[in-house]
Design a protein around this motif. Structure first.
Motif, PDB file in Angstrom:
ATOM      1  N   ALA A 164     -85.326  -6.063  31.542  1.00 19.35           N
ATOM      2  CA  ALA A 164     -84.505  -5.756  32.802  1.00 19.35           C
ATOM      3  C   ALA A 164     -85.071  -6.281  33.941  1.00 19.35           C
ATOM      4  N   LEU A 165     -84.618  -7.432  34.041  1.00 24.47           N
ATOM      5  CA  LEU A 165     -85.422  -8.471  35.154  1.00 24.47           C
ATOM      6  C   LEU A 165     -84.500  -8.978  36.402  1.00 24.47           C
ATOM      7  N   LEU A 166     -82.956  -8.418  36.217  1.00 21.73           N
ATOM      8  CA  LEU A 166     -82.141  -9.067  37.205  1.00 21.73           C
ATOM      9  C   LEU A 166     -81.612 -10.320  36.882  1.00 21.73           C
ATOM     10  N   ASP A 167     -81.689 -10.791  35.519  1.00 16.49           N
ATOM     11  CA  ASP A 167     -81.267 -12.006  35.056  1.00 16.49           C
ATOM     12  C   ASP A 167     -79.743 -12.070  35.094  1.00 16.49           C
ATOM     13  N   PRO A 168     -79.460 -13.528  36.018  1.00 11.13           N
ATOM     14  CA  PRO A 168     -78.035 -13.360  36.202  1.00 11.13           C
ATOM     15  C   PRO A 168     -77.162 -13.703  34.914  1.00 11.13           C
ATOM     16  N   PHE A 169     -77.812 -14.190  33.794  1.00 17.90           N
ATOM     17  CA  PHE A 169     -76.868 -14.232  32.501  1.00 17.90           C
ATOM     18  C   PHE A 169     -76.612 -12.933  32.031  1.00 17.90           C
ATOM     19  N   THR A 170     -77.587 -11.839  32.166  1.00 13.26           N
ATOM     20  CA  THR A 170     -77.276 -10.638  31.841  1.00 13.26           C
ATOM     21  C   THR A 170     -76.133  -9.928  32.629  1.00 13.26           C
ATOM     22  N   ALA A 171     -76.311 -10.191  33.912  1.00 12.33           N
ATOM     23  CA  ALA A 171     -75.045  -9.821  34.747  1.00 12.33           C
ATOM     24  C   ALA A 171     -73.602 -10.367  34.236  1.00 12.33           C
ATOM     25  N   ARG A 172     -73.598 -11.758  33.927  1.00  9.78           N
ATOM     26  CA  ARG A 172     -72.589 -12.300  33.568  1.00  9.78           C
ATOM     27  C   ARG A 172     -72.139 -11.744  32.114  1.00  9.78           C
ATOM     28  N   MET A 183     -91.155 -10.516  41.238  1.00 10.11           N
ATOM     29  CA  MET A 183     -90.729 -10.803  42.614  1.00 10.11           C
ATOM     30  C   MET A 183     -91.225 -10.010  43.696  1.00 10.11           C
ATOM     31  N   ARG A 184     -91.080 -10.449  44.881  1.00 13.12           N
ATOM     32  CA  ARG A 184     -91.463  -9.478  45.899  1.00 13.12           C
ATOM     33  C   ARG A 184     -90.079  -8.828  46.503  1.00 13.12           C
ATOM     34  N   LEU A 185     -90.399  -8.115  47.640  1.00  6.73           N
ATOM     35  CA  LEU A 185     -89.410  -7.211  47.920  1.00  6.73           C
ATOM     36  C   LEU A 185     -87.984  -8.439  48.871  1.00  6.73           C
ATOM     37  N   ARG A 186     -88.686  -9.288  49.354  1.00  2.00           N
ATOM     38  CA  ARG A 186     -87.618 -10.333  49.799  1.00  2.00           C
ATOM     39  C   ARG A 186     -86.899 -10.751  48.774  1.00  2.00           C
ATOM     40  N   ALA A 187     -86.967 -11.236  47.635  1.00  2.00           N
ATOM     41  CA  ALA A 187     -86.277 -11.680  46.601  1.00  2.00           C
ATOM     42  C   ALA A 187     -85.511 -10.285  45.810  1.00  2.00           C
ATOM     43  N   PHE A 188     -86.172  -9.438  45.678  1.00  2.58           N
ATOM     44  CA  PHE A 188     -85.709  -8.192  44.927  1.00  2.58           C
ATOM     45  C   PHE A 188     -84.185  -7.517  45.454  1.00  2.58           C
ATOM     46  N   THR A 189     -84.026  -7.432  46.756  1.00  2.58           N
ATOM     47  CA  THR A 189     -82.953  -6.935  47.390  1.00  2.58           C
ATOM     48  C   THR A 189     -81.690  -7.851  47.127  1.00  2.58           C
ATOM     49  N   PRO A 190     -81.819  -9.145  47.561  1.00  2.00           N
ATOM     50  CA  PRO A 190     -80.508 -10.121  47.334  1.00  2.00           C
ATOM     51  C   PRO A 190     -80.397 -10.248  45.679  1.00  2.00           C
ATOM     52  N   ALA A 191     -81.444 -10.152  44.934  1.00  2.00           N
ATOM     53  CA  ALA A 191     -81.226 -10.183  43.489  1.00  2.00           C
ATOM     54  C   ALA A 191     -80.372  -9.082  43.077  1.00  2.00           C
ATOM     55  N   VAL A 192     -80.660  -7.759  43.622  1.00  2.00           N
ATOM     56  CA  VAL A 192     -79.818  -6.509  43.101  1.00  2.00           C
ATOM     57  C   VAL A 192     -78.187  -6.756  43.557  1.00  2.00           C
ATOM     58  N   HIS A 193     -78.125  -7.104  44.937  1.00  2.00           N
ATOM     59  CA  HIS A 193     -76.878  -7.403  45.292  1.00  2.00           C
ATOM     60  C   HIS A 193     -76.229  -8.447  44.488  1.00  2.00           C
ATOM     61  N   GLY A 194     -76.942  -9.626  44.117  1.00  3.38           N
ATOM     62  CA  GLY A 194     -76.172 -10.659  43.352  1.00  3.38           C
ATOM     63  C   GLY A 194     -75.825 -10.016  41.929  1.00  3.38           C
ATOM     64  N   PHE A 195     -76.826  -9.331  41.247  1.00  7.04           N
ATOM     65  CA  PHE A 195     -76.561  -8.634  39.984  1.00  7.04           C
ATOM     66  C   PHE A 195     -75.281  -7.768  40.173  1.00  7.04           C
TER      67      PHE A 195
END
Length: 394
Positions: free
Chosen positions: A215-223, A247-259
């Motif tokens: 459960a790593l916010l992979d884009p393919f899982t979201a798709r 990842m660090r917080l800087r990457a985590f937040t946009p990754a959640v939004h993108g997912f």
């Protein structure tokens, strides 16, 4: 046992299979996958490749008057020398939603993994059979839940009466994504993982995209979630991102939004519940990475430990506390324009007081009793009247 001449060979096809994205035809049978081939092609992580091939939540579903059912399968079991032996996968047979039998297949392939080096040795084995007898002599819905913890190829299905597919639109489909806990780690059987229990209590059809370590916010899982049938959706985020030190917080937040953006492309108004991690003391305020506790392994116990430095939170390293706060903030921000988006603090499912009574045996994963507790609480909170995934939402 009925006369063998009465047995019927039942073709195993998509009309009988629930909870899988697709299946792969192998030399000996059919291998269910929980991620489609295009998504698997974008993955380079052997842990996720293993997890998605383990059919958590995948089951054969049909109507029949049969009193006996046999299923030939080829399990793939993993052996970890020096660690406690892993339990063999269990097949659960349900009649009209109630557990009516359990069986373990003999034979199967084995993969022996060296935990210190990561090397693996594969040894092929024979096909095994699980048999269920004494079923009620009436028309009934039968479900065979495949083992959640071992790869299983389906070879042949036999019954002593004809089989018909069960309509697949009788209940809402709940699409869930999460970590090894959602996958079912330490549950005793596939119909008693917490998502399976919650689905049963909530009266919904489960599609489980819970992947151990994945459960790593992979884009393919979201798709995959974007393109999957779903009437209700939940995503459980946190523990894997921390224990992989991904990842660090800087990457985590946009990754959640993108997912969430990607999921919403396919399900713009579907009820969507974001769930944070349950209580896990070793990673509440200590970053990852997670590691095996080799001292415990030497004593015949499997336990984990967090190896990060709590001081590194100041430079953006993630802990469960940090992630819960950020998920709550992100959902609050997005829900202004997305009224069908909700947040659930995972500690409402299993919190500090629960840990005192039902500790996590390996410091990370719940035992069978805790899976039941989490499943019952999730069903009450999410699917209960007025809940975010209920038919009667506020």
């Amino acid at each position: 046992m009925p006369d063998r001449n009465d047995w019927i060979a039942v073709p195993i096809g998509p009309d009988l299979l629930r909870g899988a994205a697709e299946w792969e035809r192998t030399e000996r049978g059919l291998l269910p996958h929980r991620l489609p081939a295009w998504a698997r092609a974008q993955n380079t992580d052997p842990q996720l490749a293993m997890a998605e091939s383990q059919p958590s939540g995948v089951r054969l579903v049909f109507r029949t008057e049969a009193t006996s059912v046999e299923l030939d399968v080829l399990p793939t079991r993993r052996i970890y020398p020096g660690a406690p032996p892993r339990p063999d996968g269990v097949h659960d047979l349900l009649v009209d939603g109630h557990l009516a039998g359990q069986a373990v297949a003999t034979g199967g392939d084995t993969i022996t993994v060296d935990l210190a080096t990561g090397t693996a040795e594969h040894r092929p084995g024979p096909v095994g059979t699980v048999a269920f007898d004494g079923l009620p002599a009436r028309t009934k819905n039968v479900e065979i839940w495949l083992p959640h913890n071992e790869t299983t190829e389906l070879v042949a299905l036999r019954t002593n009466a004809p089989v018909q597919p069960t309509p697949d639109k009788e209940r809402p489909v709940w699409l869930h994504h999460g970590s090894s806990i959602s996958h079912g780690s330490n549950a005793t059987s596939p119909s008693t993982t917490w998502p399976a229990l919650a689905a049963s209590l909530g009266g919904v059809e489960l599609t489980n995209l819970g992947f151990g370590g994945g459960a790593l916010l992979d884009p393919f899982t979201a798709r995959v979630m974007r393109d999957s049938r779903a009437d209700l959706i939940s995503v459980k985020i946190g523990i894997n991102v921390v224990n992989a030190d991904l990842m660090r917080l800087r990457a985590f937040t946009p990754a959640v939004h993108g997912f969430l953006d990607t999921v919403r492309e396919g399900h713009p108004t579907t009820p969507l519940l974001v769930v944070s991690a349950i209580y896990c003391p070793i990673q509440e305020d200590t970053p990852g990475p997670l590691a095996f506790d080799f001292e415990s392994l030497g004593a015949g116990e499997l336990r984990f430990r967090a190896t990060g430095d709590p001081a590194e939170r100041a430079v953006g390293k993630l802990t469960l506390t940090v992630i819960r706060d950020e998920l709550a903030r992100v959902v609050a921000q997005r829900s202004v324009d997305d009224p069908n988006l909700y947040y659930l603090d995972g500690r409402e499912l299993y919190g500090e007081e629960d840990f005192a009574e039902l500790p996590l045996p390996d410091e990370v994963h719940p035992d069978a009793a805790t899976h039941r507790l989490i499943g019952e609480r999730f069903a009450g909170i999410a699917f209960g009247e007025g809940g975010p995934l209920s038919a009667k939402r506020p």
